[in-house]
Design an enzyme around this catalytic site. Sequence first.
Site, PDB file in Angstrom:
ATOM      1  N   ASP A 487       6.113   4.077   1.528  1.00  0.00           N
ATOM      2  CA  ASP A 487       6.102   5.365   0.847  1.00  0.00           C
ATOM      3  C   ASP A 487       5.426   6.456   1.659  1.00  0.00           C
ATOM      4  O   ASP A 487       5.516   7.637   1.320  1.00  0.00           O
ATOM      5  CB  ASP A 487       5.326   5.225  -0.480  1.00  0.00           C
ATOM      6  CG  ASP A 487       6.229   4.911  -1.644  1.00  0.00           C
ATOM      7  OD1 ASP A 487       7.424   5.247  -1.583  1.00  0.00           O
ATOM      8  OD2 ASP A 487       5.731   4.333  -2.628  1.00  0.00           O
TER       9      ASP A 487
HETATM   10  C1  BGC Z   1       0.203   5.171  -1.454  1.00  0.00           C
HETATM   11  C2  BGC Z   1       1.368   4.221  -1.435  1.00  0.00           C
HETATM   12  C3  BGC Z   1       2.133   4.318  -2.714  1.00  0.00           C
HETATM   13  C4  BGC Z   1       2.469   5.749  -3.058  1.00  0.00           C
HETATM   14  C5  BGC Z   1       3.088   5.809  -4.433  1.00  0.00           C
HETATM   15  C6  BGC Z   1       0.660   6.569  -1.817  1.00  0.00           C
HETATM   16  O1  BGC Z   1      -0.434   7.414  -1.890  1.00  0.00           O
HETATM   17  O2  BGC Z   1      -0.428   5.148  -0.206  1.00  0.00           O
HETATM   18  O3  BGC Z   1       0.901   2.904  -1.230  1.00  0.00           O
HETATM   19  O4  BGC Z   1       3.312   3.588  -2.581  1.00  0.00           O
HETATM   20  O5  BGC Z   1       1.329   6.558  -3.035  1.00  0.00           O
HETATM   21  O6  BGC Z   1       3.507   7.033  -4.805  1.00  0.00           O
HETATM   22  C1  NOJ Z   2       2.905   0.790  -3.089  1.00  0.00           C
HETATM   23  C2  NOJ Z   2       4.150   1.178  -3.808  1.00  0.00           C
HETATM   24  O1  NOJ Z   2       4.070   0.783  -5.155  1.00  0.00           O
HETATM   25  C3  NOJ Z   2       5.362   0.533  -3.173  1.00  0.00           C
HETATM   26  O2  NOJ Z   2       6.527   0.972  -3.810  1.00  0.00           O
HETATM   27  C4  NOJ Z   2       5.411   0.832  -1.702  1.00  0.00           C
HETATM   28  O3  NOJ Z   2       6.504   0.122  -1.152  1.00  0.00           O
HETATM   29  C5  NOJ Z   2       4.119   0.431  -1.021  1.00  0.00           C
HETATM   30  N1  NOJ Z   2       3.004   1.028  -1.685  1.00  0.00           N
HETATM   31  C6  NOJ Z   2       4.089   0.814   0.450  1.00  0.00           C
HETATM   32  O4  NOJ Z   2       3.974   2.194   0.620  1.00  0.00           O
END
Ligand code: BGC
Ligand code: NOJ
Length: 814
Positions: A487
């Site tokens: 993400d």
């Molecule tokens: C986090 C990710 C997550 C995303 C969700 C980010 O701030 O680092 O792990 O998947 O937010 O929106």
């Molecule tokens: C947490 C999110 O829930 C997931 O959708 C994502 O793939 C991972 N972070 C990596 O960014």
Amino acid sequence: MKYGFFDDRRREYVITSPETPLPWINYLGCEAYFGIISNTAGGYSFYRDARLRRLTRYRYNNAPFDFGGRYIYVRDEASGRFWSPSWQPTRHEAEKYSCRHGLGYSIIGSTYEGIGAETLYFVPLGENLEIWQVTVTNGGKKPRRLSLFSSVEFCLWDAQDDSTNFQRNFSTGQVEINRGVIYHKTEYRERRNHFAYFACSEKPAGYDTQRDTFLGAYRSWDNPAAVERGRSFNSVANGWGPIGSHHVRLSLRPGETRRVIFVLGYHENPAGDKFDPPGSQTINKKSVRPTIARYVKPAAVDAAFESLRQYWDRLLGLYQAKTPDRHANRMVNIWNAYQCMATFNMSRSASFYESGIGRGLGFRDSTQDLLGFVHMVPGRARERVLDLASTQLESGGAYHQYQPLTKRGNNDVGSNFNDDPLWLIVGVAAYLKETGDWSILDAPVPYDNRPGSETPLFEHMQRSLRYTLERLGPHRLPLIGRADWNDCLNLNCFSETPGESFQTTTNKDGKVAESVFIAGLFVLAARELAEIALRRHLASEAGEYLSAAARMEETVCAHGWDGQWFLRAYDDFGNKIGSKECDEGKIFIETQGFCVLAGIGLKDGMAQMALDSVRKLLATPHGIMLQQPAYSRYYLHLGEISSYPPGYKENAGIFCHNNPWVMIAETMLGNGERALDYYLRINPSAREKIGSVHRCEPYVYAQMIAGKDAPTHGEAKNSWLTGTAAWNYYAVTQFILGIRPSYGGLIVAPVVPAAWEGFSVRREFRGVCYDITVSRKGRGNSVHMTVDGREVEGNVIPLPSAGVGRVAVNVLLS
Ligand code: BGC
Ligand code: NOJ
């Protein structure tokens, strides 16, 4: 340093010091009514949706971190001293504090000045309520007169609104008190048909429902005025902060034990039958009274608790392993499976690191979670698949999230995360292999929940593939969109404005940045769909998908390979990400794990080279880092990944979710030692002994462990709600132990260390119980199998004939 121990026989983790480095939590509820509870009884409850139907209030990120919850106070009437058996909120130095987190319940208590008090918290199956059963014992030699005070702080239902809209909310709170039961009915007068209730097994000596009266205007939960003076105020909330508190008086002889039961519940009345008498503003309590009457009785509580135990025995009994490694046994047989059910229920919505008001259920998250729970709750997995697919768009794209209460796609976040649709295929394939329920593919499923737009689920999966193929970039690799699995790799974002969401801000047209990760995922998904199509006798479609997969594989080899590992992506300028040519972020874990897992490079040495590079450049004793070198500054063209300080989260943290991709990849190359080694590096039970470094719960996975660039290398963060649960469970059960479902039967393909002399697994599969015993003869992974005494070619246990309930499988590994 350890803060407790595993009681494997009772399937509990026993915390023996309340001062854990972070709150160590558990979940209550398995169906519709849920609660989060910490080791000091902190937390909150909700019905179905942590944002839209919140029963009790919680103040996040508090100081102390965890404050506010299901608190009981005990007061000694002779001395006037009072304390809470769960340590918080009064924090008295108690003797014998313990918190037993079990499966769907927690028992928290301590002994103070000769009085033992512990509370069993759980949610009975099939009910929308939670039980707090307080057991009080006079361990001294003198009779004691005690007072018990219960306490909950009601949330005014919509947790987002509740924590922001005070000008209105301070005037809306309403309660009723009737026969000792406190009813919370804010907004019941208008459009809500639901209310909460808080009941007690004893006739209370008093009650409070107005927070500031109970506490006193300038006090907190550690020193409520009512408890201090030993008498409730009988306050009635009008606006402000409705709470529930009962005052119960107890006299205990030496050695005497008493049980007091509190019941906190949620109830809905039919819209036309809300009031009694009709036309009044008084809650109609007729349909809820029998439930309350039932659960304030010890016999009903005992029976419900027993049913809960049986429920978990049954679920966990579906896969039980005995291996030479006790950490693997404990996680596989108890805690990892349990965590998979928590991710099923919560997705990423409500934990101590997800406030419950932010995220609903994620499309990619929930589809991947299926891998971990489909064998336990296949019926509910089916429903989940159909709910998720109903939020898919006609383009084949998908809403990134949906709200569990409404099951509608979440417009604030929208779509265009280009990996999302492909995970649907991965999830459905897992469902089909487990259940053999092919009818799901014909289920009519709408797009964006629009009535009239239904097509069979199978077509949704076809559109998922097409979505990728219609969005290829300059190298014919998939365009990344807002982000792929990572993400934080936001290649079209280019945000310079503080506070903008990295994931939803798009400043580029998105026609250049490509993802090698999505390419790997596509290869896997296309092959899965081809296999499904073949079994539906759609040979030409199957052929199409296989050639699309082959083309994509070629593209990855031509444009996604960096010489010693797989590239990660191309940015908006067409430059490589995850290449030796980069100054930072030269190598990423995702493509090494996932491309190999998808079968890319297995034959030509690329896979082995990629995994060797992982070992050399990314592996640490605490797990495998996401990338190296970490980004040392913010890069406009990379987005959120470079917003984190080095070593944290997606910026070179050990992102536990994709460690199992490498474990699986290692098994595909036959490296049992390496696979298990990686498995144990992040296994929470194996990390219990370094509790003061790890800091999170030793019984569940956390999303992240700080990488080597962080000053806190080895520290875990964001426990519980993470795809790590499903992927580790999947990796260890299906690829290391190697017992995995396939369309034609259970496959036995262990890839375990040469030093393991054997192991056994009891696995239920499509209604048949398989007792599988694996013994080592040689050092390799070749399988020779007898099934019920007969030799079987290959490694697929044939499906037994109807009526056969048990099958014994003996496997020799050589
Ligand atoms: C986090 C990710 C997550 C995303 C969700 C980010 O701030 O680092 O792990 O998947 O937010 O929106
Ligand atoms: C947490 C999110 O829930 C997931 O959708 C994502 O793939 C991972 N972070 C990596 O960014």
